[in-house]
Design a protein around this motif. Structure first.
Motif, PDB file in Angstrom:
ATOM      1  N   TRP A  95      -4.273  11.886   1.063  1.00 20.19           N
ATOM      2  CA  TRP A  95      -3.448  10.754   0.571  1.00 20.19           C
ATOM      3  C   TRP A  95      -3.687  10.612  -0.925  1.00 20.19           C
ATOM      4  CZ3 TRP A  95      -0.645   6.779   3.335  1.00 20.19           C
ATOM      5  CH2 TRP A  95      -0.264   5.675   2.547  1.00 20.19           C
ATOM      6  N   GLN A  97      -2.341   8.465  -4.222  1.00 21.15           N
ATOM      7  CA  GLN A  97      -1.573   7.255  -4.528  1.00 21.15           C
ATOM      8  C   GLN A  97      -1.779   6.887  -6.001  1.00 21.15           C
ATOM      9  OE1 GLN A  97      -1.681   3.784  -1.743  1.00 21.15           O
ATOM     10  NE2 GLN A  97      -2.547   2.715  -3.539  1.00 21.15           N
ATOM     11  N   THR A  99      -0.707   3.907  -8.629  1.00 22.70           N
ATOM     12  CA  THR A  99      -0.084   2.581  -8.724  1.00 22.70           C
ATOM     13  C   THR A  99      -0.447   1.929 -10.051  1.00 22.70           C
ATOM     14  OG1 THR A  99      -1.968   1.474  -7.692  1.00 22.70           O
ATOM     15  CG2 THR A  99      -0.221   2.285  -6.222  1.00 22.70           C
ATOM     16  N   ILE A 280       3.372   7.546  -3.621  1.00 18.15           N
ATOM     17  CA  ILE A 280       2.423   8.133  -2.677  1.00 18.15           C
ATOM     18  C   ILE A 280       2.849   9.580  -2.392  1.00 18.15           C
ATOM     19  CG2 ILE A 280       1.435   8.026  -0.362  1.00 18.15           C
ATOM     20  CD1 ILE A 280       2.053   5.021  -0.366  1.00 18.15           C
ATOM     21  N   ASN A 282       1.567  12.457   0.308  1.00 18.59           N
ATOM     22  CA  ASN A 282       0.693  12.497   1.487  1.00 18.59           C
ATOM     23  C   ASN A 282       0.936  13.782   2.293  1.00 18.59           C
ATOM     24  OD1 ASN A 282       0.503  10.682   4.608  1.00 18.59           O
ATOM     25  ND2 ASN A 282      -1.105  11.768   3.542  1.00 18.59           N
ATOM     26  N   TYR A 293       4.788   2.684  -2.992  1.00 17.06           N
ATOM     27  CA  TYR A 293       3.737   1.721  -2.650  1.00 17.06           C
ATOM     28  C   TYR A 293       4.036   0.422  -3.377  1.00 17.06           C
ATOM     29  CZ  TYR A 293      -0.868  -0.511  -2.426  1.00 17.06           C
ATOM     30  OH  TYR A 293      -1.888  -1.389  -2.222  1.00 17.06           O
TER      31      TYR A 293
END
Length: 418
Positions: A95, A97, A99, A280, A282, A293
């Motif tokens: 994963w 991510q 942000t 994201i 994944n 996200y």
């Protein structure tokens, strides 16, 4: 035999002249200006302004991007697909991510405004620190002046009595006076000598303290001819109004109120949620996923109520502080102004006493040297002259102290140091 002695005297004279030239003479205003530039305490306080300015830079910064990684590895080999091992992507989930919190424009604006108001407050507080320091420097300058005048008075009295002692020694040889007259003269001369040594040490001590406050290392002396010609408004109400506008502690409290207003806005805007948005990536068991996200706080329980309330109370506290300080300033100015007027009148009325004491001393001395009066009368006249001179400088010192107090209470002392 006389040439070496003459040479040494000449060398000492030249050294003394060079030392005198190396000394810098300061009147009160010059002493305050020098302290403003060189005082070590003020130099330390100046860093507070730089520290507060750094907060503006901090407030202007935006939130950083956040990188998040979560990796899951299948640990049961019995669950591995056929012909795969530990390092095969089919047995792993990853994963990634990225942000970023998005600070609302009003929040950033209020943070910057709050930091800017704190800088202004720090500058006003620094100016008030200067005001307190200038009062201390002025007071110490006056202490040096008083010590110098006392030293000069005792030096004059000692020179007068030494001259009389030399005359009386000749008169005793000529059997014009008794040994008692000479003994009384020498006794007073010895008393003056002891007082002169103490006064000299006191002067050096006060001068050293003044040098520290001024932040100088070189040899200095004060201008004893400084007339303290400060222009005060004729009416006390004018001084009060001027002080309420310009006195540094009042300005600092007004700036504190501005900081409190900025803080109220900041705390209210801080109650607004800060959204965090991102992307994201994944990969799961060799299958690739993409997504977005987003998160935002729901202000149900916490809406920054405590900090908002505290900021409002701080504003009320600053308002009360302003009212109290304005009342205190009016009281200080009223007291200082009345003392200034009283001591100014006392000083003007004392000039006649100086003339009278000098006339009496000259008359008694003239009469004594011609046998018209006793040594007791002369010594009494000498003591009376010294007491009158000391009382005059006490009155003059009180007048100058009242000037310093009025300058400090009105806030004008900062203007003098510019």
């Amino acid at each position: 035999m006389c040439y070496p002695v003459l040479k040494r005297v000449l060398i000492l004279f030249l050294v003394g002249m060079a030392s005198a030239r190396a000394q810098t003479t300061y009147n009160l205003q010059q002493a305050l200006q020098t302290a403003k530039s060189n005082n070590p305490i003020l130099k330390r306080e100046q860093f507070n302004v730089d520290i507060s300015q750094a907060d503006i830079t901090t407030a202007q910064l935006r939130p950083n991007v956040i990188l998040n990684n979560q990796s899951l590895q299948l640990v049961q080999t019995s669950k591995f697909p056929e012909n795969t091992g530990w390092f095969n992507g089919a047995n792993r989930q990853v994963w990634w991510q990225v942000t970023k919190p998005f600070q609302l424009p009003v929040q950033r604006e209020n943070k910057i405004n709050f930091a800017q108001q704190n800088v202004r407050l720090t500058e006003k507080q620094y100016a008030d620190t200067e005001r307190h320091l200038f009062q201390t420097v002025a007071q110490k300058w006056l202490d040096v002046w008083a010590a110098r005048k006392q030293l000069d008075l005792l030096g004059t009295a000692k020179a007068n009595i030494d001259s009389l002692a030399n005359i009386n020694r000749l008169r005793l040889k000529n059997q014009v006076i008794t040994t008692t007259d000479l003994a009384r003269t020498e006794l007073l001369a010895n008393q003056y000598d002891i007082q002169l040594k103490s006064a000299s040490q006191e002067y050096r001590n006060e001068l050293s303290n003044l040098k520290f406050l001024m932040g100088v290392q070189d040899s200095i002396r004060i201008d004893t001819t400084d007339q303290f010609a400060f222009a005060f408004p004729d009416q006390m109400d004018a001084i009060v109004q001027q002080a309420l506008q310009n006195r540094t502690d009042i300005e600092a409290i007004k700036s504190t109120m501005d900081v409190a207003d900025a803080n109220i806005k900041l705390q209210k805007s801080s109650a607004l949620p800060v959204p965090e948005l991102g992307l994201i990536y994944n990969p799961q068991n060799k299958a690739h996923y993409m997504g977005v996200y987003g998160t935002v706080e729901i202000p149900i329980f916490s809406r920054n109520q405590g900090e908002i309330k505290k900021s409002q109370v701080l504003k009320q506290q600053a308002e009360q502080d302003l009212r109290a300080t304005e009342t205190q300033a009016q009281t200080e100015i009223m007291t200082a102004y009345k003392s200034y007027v009283t001591h100014k009148n006392n000083l003007q009325n004392f000039n006649q006493l100086l003339t009278q004491s000098q006339t009496i001393l000259n008359s008694v001395k003239y009469s004594y040297l011609r046998g018209g009066t006793t040594i007791i009368d002369f010594l009494e006249a000498q003591r009376s002259w010294l007491d009158t001179q000391q009382q005059y400088y006490d009155v003059l010192g009180q007048y100058r102290q009242s000037c310093i107090d009025l300058l400090y209470a009105s806030g004008m002392i900062n203007q003098i140091a510019q």
